[in-house]
Design a protein around this motif. Structure first.
Motif, PDB file in Angstrom:
ATOM      1  N   ALA A  87      -5.632 -86.892  59.969  1.00  0.00           N
ATOM      2  CA  ALA A  87      -6.921 -86.456  59.412  1.00  0.00           C
ATOM      3  C   ALA A  87      -8.039 -86.734  60.416  1.00  0.00           C
ATOM      4  O   ALA A  87      -8.819 -87.677  60.262  1.00  0.00           O
ATOM      5  CB  ALA A  87      -7.190 -87.164  58.083  1.00  0.00           C
ATOM      6  N   GLU A  88      -8.098 -85.895  61.436  1.00  0.00           N
ATOM      7  CA  GLU A  88      -9.061 -86.111  62.514  1.00  0.00           C
ATOM      8  C   GLU A  88     -10.494 -85.996  62.036  1.00  0.00           C
ATOM      9  O   GLU A  88     -10.844 -85.063  61.312  1.00  0.00           O
ATOM     10  CB  GLU A  88      -8.821 -85.089  63.632  1.00  0.00           C
ATOM     11  N   GLY A  89     -11.310 -86.927  62.453  1.00  0.00           N
ATOM     12  CA  GLY A  89     -12.733 -86.879  62.132  1.00  0.00           C
ATOM     13  C   GLY A  89     -13.082 -87.526  60.802  1.00  0.00           C
ATOM     14  O   GLY A  89     -14.259 -87.657  60.467  1.00  0.00           O
ATOM     15  N   ALA A  90     -12.078 -87.924  60.027  1.00  0.00           N
ATOM     16  CA  ALA A  90     -12.359 -88.580  58.743  1.00  0.00           C
ATOM     17  C   ALA A  90     -12.579 -90.070  58.994  1.00  0.00           C
ATOM     18  O   ALA A  90     -11.652 -90.775  59.375  1.00  0.00           O
ATOM     19  CB  ALA A  90     -11.202 -88.365  57.775  1.00  0.00           C
ATOM     20  N   VAL A  91     -13.797 -90.510  58.792  1.00  0.00           N
ATOM     21  CA  VAL A  91     -14.148 -91.906  59.105  1.00  0.00           C
ATOM     22  C   VAL A  91     -14.397 -92.658  57.812  1.00  0.00           C
ATOM     23  O   VAL A  91     -15.215 -92.245  56.977  1.00  0.00           O
ATOM     24  CB  VAL A  91     -15.415 -91.961  59.999  1.00  0.00           C
ATOM     25  N   ARG A  92     -13.662 -93.738  57.646  1.00  0.00           N
ATOM     26  CA  ARG A  92     -13.801 -94.578  56.467  1.00  0.00           C
ATOM     27  C   ARG A  92     -15.263 -94.991  56.280  1.00  0.00           C
ATOM     28  O   ARG A  92     -15.913 -95.399  57.254  1.00  0.00           O
ATOM     29  CB  ARG A  92     -12.920 -95.823  56.659  1.00  0.00           C
ATOM     30  N   GLY A  93     -15.772 -94.854  55.076  1.00  0.00           N
ATOM     31  CA  GLY A  93     -17.160 -95.242  54.796  1.00  0.00           C
ATOM     32  C   GLY A  93     -18.148 -94.093  54.866  1.00  0.00           C
ATOM     33  O   GLY A  93     -19.271 -94.224  54.383  1.00  0.00           O
ATOM     34  N   HIS A  94     -17.750 -92.954  55.469  1.00  0.00           N
ATOM     35  CA  HIS A  94     -18.661 -91.810  55.523  1.00  0.00           C
ATOM     36  C   HIS A  94     -18.821 -91.194  54.141  1.00  0.00           C
ATOM     37  O   HIS A  94     -17.854 -91.066  53.391  1.00  0.00           O
ATOM     38  CB  HIS A  94     -18.130 -90.745  56.486  1.00  0.00           C
ATOM     39  N   ARG A  95     -20.040 -90.819  53.823  1.00  0.00           N
ATOM     40  CA  ARG A  95     -20.327 -90.201  52.530  1.00  0.00           C
ATOM     41  C   ARG A  95     -20.220 -88.687  52.673  1.00  0.00           C
ATOM     42  O   ARG A  95     -20.814 -88.094  53.574  1.00  0.00           O
ATOM     43  CB  ARG A  95     -21.710 -90.626  52.053  1.00  0.00           C
ATOM     44  N   VAL A  96     -19.443 -88.088  51.775  1.00  0.00           N
ATOM     45  CA  VAL A  96     -19.133 -86.664  51.905  1.00  0.00           C
ATOM     46  C   VAL A  96     -19.171 -85.958  50.553  1.00  0.00           C
ATOM     47  O   VAL A  96     -18.853 -86.540  49.521  1.00  0.00           O
ATOM     48  CB  VAL A  96     -17.727 -86.453  52.522  1.00  0.00           C
ATOM     49  N   ALA A  97     -19.549 -84.684  50.613  1.00  0.00           N
ATOM     50  CA  ALA A  97     -19.345 -83.793  49.470  1.00  0.00           C
ATOM     51  C   ALA A  97     -18.013 -83.095  49.698  1.00  0.00           C
ATOM     52  O   ALA A  97     -17.639 -82.811  50.839  1.00  0.00           O
ATOM     53  CB  ALA A  97     -20.477 -82.781  49.380  1.00  0.00           C
ATOM     54  N   VAL A  98     -17.285 -82.828  48.623  1.00  0.00           N
ATOM     55  CA  VAL A  98     -15.952 -82.227  48.726  1.00  0.00           C
ATOM     56  C   VAL A  98     -16.042 -80.741  48.382  1.00  0.00           C
ATOM     57  O   VAL A  98     -16.414 -80.383  47.258  1.00  0.00           O
ATOM     58  CB  VAL A  98     -14.959 -82.917  47.772  1.00  0.00           C
ATOM     59  N   TYR A  99     -15.687 -79.882  49.369  1.00  0.00           N
ATOM     60  CA  TYR A  99     -15.554 -78.447  49.079  1.00  0.00           C
ATOM     61  C   TYR A  99     -14.252 -78.270  48.307  1.00  0.00           C
ATOM     62  O   TYR A  99     -13.169 -78.544  48.837  1.00  0.00           O
ATOM     63  CB  TYR A  99     -15.535 -77.633  50.373  1.00  0.00           C
ATOM     64  N   PRO A 100     -14.340 -77.838  47.016  1.00  0.00           N
ATOM     65  CA  PRO A 100     -13.122 -77.865  46.192  1.00  0.00           C
ATOM     66  C   PRO A 100     -12.306 -76.579  46.192  1.00  0.00           C
ATOM     67  O   PRO A 100     -11.193 -76.564  45.689  1.00  0.00           O
ATOM     68  CB  PRO A 100     -13.689 -78.123  44.793  1.00  0.00           C
ATOM     69  N   TRP A 101     -12.851 -75.497  46.776  1.00  0.00           N
ATOM     70  CA  TRP A 101     -12.235 -74.161  46.571  1.00  0.00           C
ATOM     71  C   TRP A 101     -11.223 -73.875  47.669  1.00  0.00           C
ATOM     72  O   TRP A 101     -11.372 -72.967  48.466  1.00  0.00           O
ATOM     73  CB  TRP A 101     -13.338 -73.095  46.469  1.00  0.00           C
ATOM     74  N   ILE A 102     -10.177 -74.700  47.671  1.00  0.00           N
ATOM     75  CA  ILE A 102      -9.224 -74.746  48.769  1.00  0.00           C
ATOM     76  C   ILE A 102      -8.071 -73.780  48.521  1.00  0.00           C
ATOM     77  O   ILE A 102      -7.484 -73.778  47.438  1.00  0.00           O
ATOM     78  CB  ILE A 102      -8.721 -76.200  48.934  1.00  0.00           C
ATOM     79  N   GLY A 103      -7.772 -72.961  49.529  1.00  0.00           N
ATOM     80  CA  GLY A 103      -6.743 -71.941  49.380  1.00  0.00           C
ATOM     81  C   GLY A 103      -5.448 -72.319  50.077  1.00  0.00           C
ATOM     82  O   GLY A 103      -5.290 -73.436  50.586  1.00  0.00           O
TER      83      GLY A 103
END
Ligand SMILES: [Zn+2]
Ligand SMILES: [Zn+2]
Length: 355
Positions: A87-103
């Motif tokens: 999971a490149e670029g995913a940094v623990r502690g970062h605050r994120v919104a989740v795009y849910p419309w995953i295909g």
């Protein structure tokens, strides 16, 4: 192993129930997000019912799309808690919104960047477990959007009601600059549409809703004029004010709302429909050509639109809308209140006290 607390759908048409499981460990490109808040959406009511009303006695059964118990919730903002090794670029502690419309990533819609329209989708909170929970598993970091300096209760709902409104306004195209747009229905999506229309277009929009409180809230938020579609004079009043609307969004999607929104169109006008309220809509067939009318449906929005929307919101150009925060344990009460239609603005569930 941390525990995963969820407000789960255990049977269609029944109240949500708390369920507890071990937190999933993210593998590969997966990311585990601790939910800060999750918006309560009108479509969650249909999911809980297990069907959409299609008019008359007809129903669209949607119970086959998921296994029970199931966790609703697709308007998620949270904090990255753990990530798989790829999971490149995913940094623990970062605050994120989740795009849910995953295909699926493979079908023609996905290849065209329209994962929201995927025929074999994995939409979070629709087909795979969502955000009425302390944690949610996201398949890839590309679906995680940095939302700072916004608040999580603003960023989460942007992924559904915000994105739906944004995509609908985008689909109006250049018609939206030829005159004021008309926004029909002032629930969560409609109020977001109002805020977006104020940011995107030169002219403030016209609004219509049968609820006087919602009309007042919209006028206070900058709508140019508000109409009551239940008033027999409303159509004439809109025509007098505009000479015929060229760009309308119908955030209700019912027989009455569509009769109103198509009835006030001028020649060459377009209605973009996002609402799912249901019912049957009929129209004099010749009027489609005589009015050179376009009726177009949209369903949420693309990942690219979500990024564009988050950027717009982060630039500070978007007014926030009234938001009520409730604890996760009150998920069912929040759904009940939404069902009665008496909620102005948005409701978000906060998992903070449940973790
Ligand atoms: Zn939604
Ligand atoms: Zn696909």
């Amino acid at each position: 192993m941390a525990q995963l607390h969820r407000q789960s759908l255990i049977a269609y048409g029944q109240p949500l129930c708390e369920t507890v499981a071990d937190c999933p460990a993210p593998r590969g490109t997966e990311v585990l997000v601790r939910v800060e808040c999750c918006g309560v959406c009108h479509s969650d009511l249909h999911l809980q019912d297990g069907y959409f009303a299609l008019g008359g006695d007809k129903r669209l059964d949607i119970t086959k799309d998921r296994a029970l118990p199931f966790t609703l919730g697709h308007e998620i903002a949270g904090v990255i808690e753990a990530a798989g090794e790829a999971a490149e670029g995913a940094v623990r502690g970062h605050r994120v919104a989740v795009y849910p419309w995953i295909g699926c990533g493979k079908c023609p819609a996905c290849r065209a960047g329209e994962e929201n329209l995927c025929s074999a989708h994995r939409h979070i909170g629709i087909a795979v477990d969502g955000g009425y929970a302390t944690h949610v598993l996201v398949p890839h970091p590309r679906y995680l959007l940095d939302y700072s300096p916004l608040s999580p209760d603003f960023a989460g709902p942007l992924m559904c009601s915000g994105l739906t409104a944004f995509s609908a306004l985008r689909h109006l195209g250049e018609r939206a600059e030829r005159g004021p747009v008309l926004l029909v229905g002032l629930g969560g999506v409609g109020m977001m549409g109002l805020s977006l229309a104020r940011a995107l277009f030169h002219q403030p929009p016209l609004v219509a809703d049968i609820d006087a409180d919602k009309r007042a809230a919209a006028l206070a938020a900058g709508a140019a004029q508000a109409f009551d579609p239940a008033d027999p004079q409303a159509r004439r009043a809109v025509m007098a004010a505009t000479g015929g609307v060229l760009a309308a969004c119908d955030f209700v999607g019912s027989e009455k709302s569509l009769a109103f929104s198509t009835g006030v169109l001028g020649r060459g006008g377009k209605v973009v429909v996002t609402g799912l309220l249901g019912g049957n809509f009929s129209i004099a067939a010749a009027m489609i050509a005589i009015k050179a009318m376009t009726i177009e449906g949209t369903l949420t929005g693309t990942l690219a639109e979500a990024r564009e929307l988050i950027d717009l919101a982060r630039s500070g150009k978007l007014a926030t809308i009234p938001t009520h925060e409730r604890p996760l344990a009150q998920a069912q009460a929040a759904l009940d209140d939404l069902r009665t239609g008496r909620v102005v603005g948005r409701t978000v569930l906060s998992a903070a006290d449940d973790a």
